[in-house]
Design an enzyme around this catalytic site. Structure first.
Site, PDB file in Angstrom:
ATOM      1  N   GLY A 118       0.972  -1.309   0.096  1.00  0.00           N
ATOM      2  CA  GLY A 118       0.026   0.009   0.067  1.00  0.00           C
ATOM      3  C   GLY A 118       0.771   1.488  -0.066  1.00  0.00           C
ATOM      4  N   GLY A 155       3.157  -3.577  -4.404  1.00  0.00           N
ATOM      5  CA  GLY A 155       2.631  -3.615  -5.705  1.00  0.00           C
ATOM      6  C   GLY A 155       2.763  -2.595  -6.572  1.00  0.00           C
ATOM      7  N   ARG A 156       2.198  -1.585  -6.118  1.00  0.00           N
ATOM      8  CA  ARG A 156       2.017  -0.031  -6.793  1.00  0.00           C
ATOM      9  C   ARG A 156       3.445   0.538  -7.035  1.00  0.00           C
ATOM     10  NH1 ARG A 156      -2.369   3.247  -7.435  1.00  0.00           N
ATOM     11  NH2 ARG A 156      -3.224   2.268  -5.601  1.00  0.00           N
ATOM     12  N   ARG A 207      -9.028   4.370 -13.922  1.00  0.00           N
ATOM     13  CA  ARG A 207      -8.897   5.051 -12.326  1.00  0.00           C
ATOM     14  C   ARG A 207      -9.413   6.459 -12.361  1.00  0.00           C
ATOM     15  NH1 ARG A 207      -4.508   5.935 -10.552  1.00  0.00           N
ATOM     16  NH2 ARG A 207      -4.605   5.430  -8.253  1.00  0.00           N
ATOM     17  N   CYS A 254     -18.117   5.867 -25.060  1.00  0.00           N
ATOM     18  CA  CYS A 254     -19.421   6.371 -24.840  1.00  0.00           C
ATOM     19  C   CYS A 254     -19.737   6.607 -23.436  1.00  0.00           C
ATOM     20  CB  CYS A 254     -20.347   5.817 -25.792  1.00  0.00           C
ATOM     21  SG  CYS A 254     -19.859   5.406 -27.396  1.00  0.00           S
ATOM     22  N   GLU A 255     -18.856   7.480 -22.773  1.00  0.00           N
ATOM     23  CA  GLU A 255     -19.197   7.893 -21.458  1.00  0.00           C
ATOM     24  C   GLU A 255     -18.573   9.325 -21.476  1.00  0.00           C
ATOM     25  OE1 GLU A 255     -20.312   6.746 -18.379  1.00  0.00           O
ATOM     26  OE2 GLU A 255     -20.922   4.799 -19.352  1.00  0.00           O
ATOM     27  N   TYR A 275      -2.032  -1.086 -11.851  1.00  0.00           N
ATOM     28  CA  TYR A 275      -3.605  -0.992 -11.945  1.00  0.00           C
ATOM     29  C   TYR A 275      -4.066  -0.329 -13.297  1.00  0.00           C
ATOM     30  CZ  TYR A 275      -2.781  -2.340  -7.190  1.00  0.00           C
ATOM     31  OH  TYR A 275      -2.467  -2.845  -5.966  1.00  0.00           O
TER      32      TYR A 275
HETATM   33  C1  LIG Z   1      -3.435  -4.668  -3.212  1.00  0.00           C
HETATM   34  C2  LIG Z   1      -2.815  -5.343  -2.108  1.00  0.00           C
HETATM   35  C3  LIG Z   1      -1.367  -5.198  -1.983  1.00  0.00           C
HETATM   36  C4  LIG Z   1      -0.481  -4.086  -2.682  1.00  0.00           C
HETATM   37  O1  LIG Z   1      -1.172  -2.816  -2.721  1.00  0.00           O
HETATM   38  P1  LIG Z   1      -0.341  -1.586  -3.252  1.00  0.00           P
HETATM   39  O2  LIG Z   1      -0.939  -0.588  -3.056  1.00  0.00           O
HETATM   40  O3  LIG Z   1      -0.280  -2.072  -4.758  1.00  0.00           O
HETATM   41  O4  LIG Z   1       1.228  -1.690  -2.688  1.00  0.00           O
HETATM   42  C5  LIG Z   1      -0.767  -5.828  -1.215  1.00  0.00           C
HETATM   43  N1  LIG Z   1      -1.458  -7.034  -0.201  1.00  0.00           N
HETATM   44  C6  LIG Z   1      -2.858  -7.011  -0.355  1.00  0.00           C
HETATM   45  C7  LIG Z   1      -3.321  -8.096   0.499  1.00  0.00           C
HETATM   46  C8  LIG Z   1      -3.430  -6.248  -1.417  1.00  0.00           C
HETATM   47  O5  LIG Z   1      -4.809  -6.459  -1.486  1.00  0.00           O
END
Ligand SMILES: *Cc1c(COP(=O)(O)O)cnc(C)c1O
Length: 434
Positions: A247, A291-292, A329, A360-361, A389
Site C-alpha cells: 500500500g 505492488g504499485r 482510475r 461512450c461515457e 492498476y
Molecule cells: C493490493 C494489495 C497489496 C498491494 O497494494 P499496493 O498498493 O499495490 O502496494 C498488498 N497486499 C494485499 C493483501 C493487497 O490486497
C-alpha cells in the site's frame, strides 16, 4: 511532467530505456503500455536491499494484481521476490510463467473451493486465510487431498489509511480479514493450530493502498507485534512470521508526497526491531507486499492524438485513441495524472485542456482541465505512472482491444503482452439457432 527512471529528452523526442517513443509507436501501434524494465528492477533491488535486518529474515512479496504478466513473473523470480495472487486466473498466469509455485501466496476474501483446490494442487507457498468459514473450507480441501498447507490469518488491525492520512477506526467493518477486537479470534487461531493439515505462520494485515502517511505503517507494525505476542501467550505457541501487507504510495502528480523506498524501508526495519525488542517477541521472518510502488512509475501509456475540439462551453478537448478501457482510475476514483506531448518535448506553447478517451461515457476523461503543451492531430501523448492498476484493470468496453505491453531496456524493446485482435474480441462469442 516529471520524468521517471530512464526517461530522457532526445532532441525533443522522449525515450524510455533508450528507445524513442516515436519508434515504439511505429512498431507496436498505440495505445501502448511502455514499461521501463530497468526502473522495475531498480525498485525490486531497493526493496531487497533496504528491507533487511540482522535479527530476522525478510521477504518481499510482489502484489501481482498491480500488473501481472509472464515476463513480470520472470523478473520477480530473478530478484528472489515472492508473488501473491487473489484469484484462480492470477494463479494460472503465474503457474504458466514457470516460476516456482512455492513463491506464491494466495489472498482473497472469497476464495472458492475450486481456488483452494488449485492452491493445494499447485503446492503454493502459503494461503492467507481471510475468515472463519475459510478455515473450515481449507481444512476440508487439505484433508481430502491429504496435503498440509502453510497459512496466515488476515486481521483487521483498526488502522484505516486513506491516501494522505490515517484514522484508527473502531468500526472494524472492512470486508477483509477478522478484527483484532473480535472475541472469536483466539478460537480461530486455535482451530488452525490444532488442525494437522495446517501450519500456522502468523498474522497478515494490509491497511490500504496509495498511502503516504508512513506513520500509519509504523503504527501498524506496533499493533501486529502486540497482537502476535498476545496470541502466543494466550495459546502457549510460537508464531514465526508477520506479514505487513503493501500500500506504499507513489507519485502521480505534484499533489502527492514522495516516499523514498530505501529510507522508508529502513524506518520500517527500525520500528520493527524496536517493537520486537520492546514486547519481547522473537519472529523468524517479516514480509511486505508492495505492488504499485514496484511498477507504478515504471509504466506509461502512449496514445495518438486523433482530434482536438474547442467546445462552445469553453472546454478544450484532446482526443486520444484509448481512454477508460486502458485506464479506468480517473473515472473510478478521480485519479490524477501527468502527461506530455512525447514527440515534441520542446513545444513551448501551453494550454489548459482535457484529455478525453474514445468511449461512450462523458466521464471517460484521463486528465481534466490541466495545463499541457499544445498538441495537434497526430502527436503522441504520453501519460505517466500507469504501470500499476492500468493493464490489470483494462476492459473491452465499446469493443476496444486491449493495448500491447512492451518492456524497454538498454535500447531494446520486448513485447510482453500482444495487442488484442478483433478475433480475440469474438472468440467466445456464439451464434444461436433461429
Ligand atoms: C493490493 C494489495 C497489496 C498491494 O497494494 P499496493 O498498493 O499495490 O502496494 C498488498 N497486499 C494485499 C493483501 C493487497 O490486497
Amino acid at each position: 511532467m516529471r520524468f521517471f527512471g530512464t526517461m530522457r529528452d532526445n532532441n525533443g523526442v522522449l525515450s524510455i530505456g533508450e528507445v524513442k517513443v516515436t519508434e515504439l509507436a511505429k512498431k507496436y501501434g498505440t495505445p501502448l503500455y511502455i514499461m521501463d524494465q530497468e526502473l522495475i528492477e531498480e525498485n525490486m533491488k531497493k526493496y531487497k536491499n533496504s528491507f533487511k535486518s540482522k535479527n530476522f529474515k525478510t521477504q518481499i512479496v510482489y502484489a501481482s494484481k498491480a500488473f501481472l504478466s509472464k515476463a513480470m513473473c520472470q523478473l520477480v523470480e530473478k530478484y528472489d521476490i515472492d508473488i501473491d495472487a487473489v484469484s484462480a486466473g492470477e494463479l494460472y498466469t503465474i503457474k504458466a510463467s514457470g516460476i516456482d509455485m512455492k513463491k506464491v501466496h494466495m489472498h482473497g476474501n472469497n476464495k472458492s473451493i475450486e481456488e483452494l483446490e488449485m492452491c493445494v494442487e499447485y503446492g503454493i507457498g502459503s494461503i492467507i486465510i481471510d475468515n472463519e468459514l475459510e478455515i473450515e473450507n481449507l481444512s476440508k480441501v487439505c484433508a481430502k487431498n491429504n496435503k498440509k498447507m502453510k497459512v496466515m490469518l488476515r486481521i483487521n488491525i483498526g488502522i484505516d489509511a486513506h491516501t494522505h492520512e490515517y484514522i484508527k477506526t473502531s468500526k472494524h467493518s472492512s470486508k477483509f480479514g477478522e478484527s483484532i477486537f473480535d472475541k472469536r479470534l483466539v478460537e480461530m487461531v486455535k482451530r488452525i493450530v490444532e488442525d494437522k493439515n495446517m501450519e500456522f505462520l502468523g498474522f497478515h494485515c494490509h491497511i490500504g493502498s496509495q498511502i503516504f502517511d508512513t506513520q500509519a505503517f509504523h503504527e501498524g507494525i506496533k499493533v501486529m507485534v502486540v497482537e502476535t505476542k498476545k496470541m502466543e501467550e494466550k495459546l502457549g505457541i510460537k508464531i514465526p512470521e508477520i506479514n505487513l501487507g503493501g500500500g506504499f504510495g507513489v507519485y502521480y502528480t505534484a499533489e502527492d508526497v514522495e516516499i523514498d523506498i530505501e529510507s522508508f524501508m529502513k524506518s520500517m526495519i527500525e520500528v520493527l526491531e524496536k517493537n520486537l525488542h520492546k514486547y519481547d517477541l522473537d519472529v523468524e521472518r517479516v514480509s511486505i507486499e508492495p505492488g504499485r510502488s514496484i511498477v507504478g512509475n515504471a509504466g506509461s501509456t502512449l496514445y495518438t492524438v486523433g482530434g482536438i475540439k474547442q467546445t462552445y462551453g469553453g472546454t478544450k478537448y484532446i482526443f486520444i485513441d484509448g481512454g477508460m478501457t486502458d485506464n479506468i482510475r480517473p473515472a473510478l476514483y478521480q485519479a490524477q495524472y501527468e502527461a506530455t506531448i512525447a514527440n515534441r518535448l520542446n513545444e513551448k506553447d501551453k494550454e489548459i485542456v482535457t484529455v478525453a478517451g474514445k468511449c461512450c461515457e462523458s466521464g471517460d476523461l484521463i486528465i481534466k482541465n490541466k495545463e499541457l503543451p499544445k498538441g495537434k492531430v497526430g502527436d503522441l501523448l504520453l501519460v505517466t505512472t500507469t504501470g500499476a492498476y492500468g493493464y490489470s484493470m483494462a476492459s473491452n468496453y465499446n469493443k476496444l482491444t486491449r493495448p500491447a505491453v512492451v518492456f524497454v531496456k538498454n535500447g531494446k524493446a520486448s513485447l510482453v503482452i500482444k495487442r488484442e485482435t478483433f478475433e480475440d474480441l469474438i472468440k467466445n462469442d456464439l451464434l444461436i439457432e433461429l
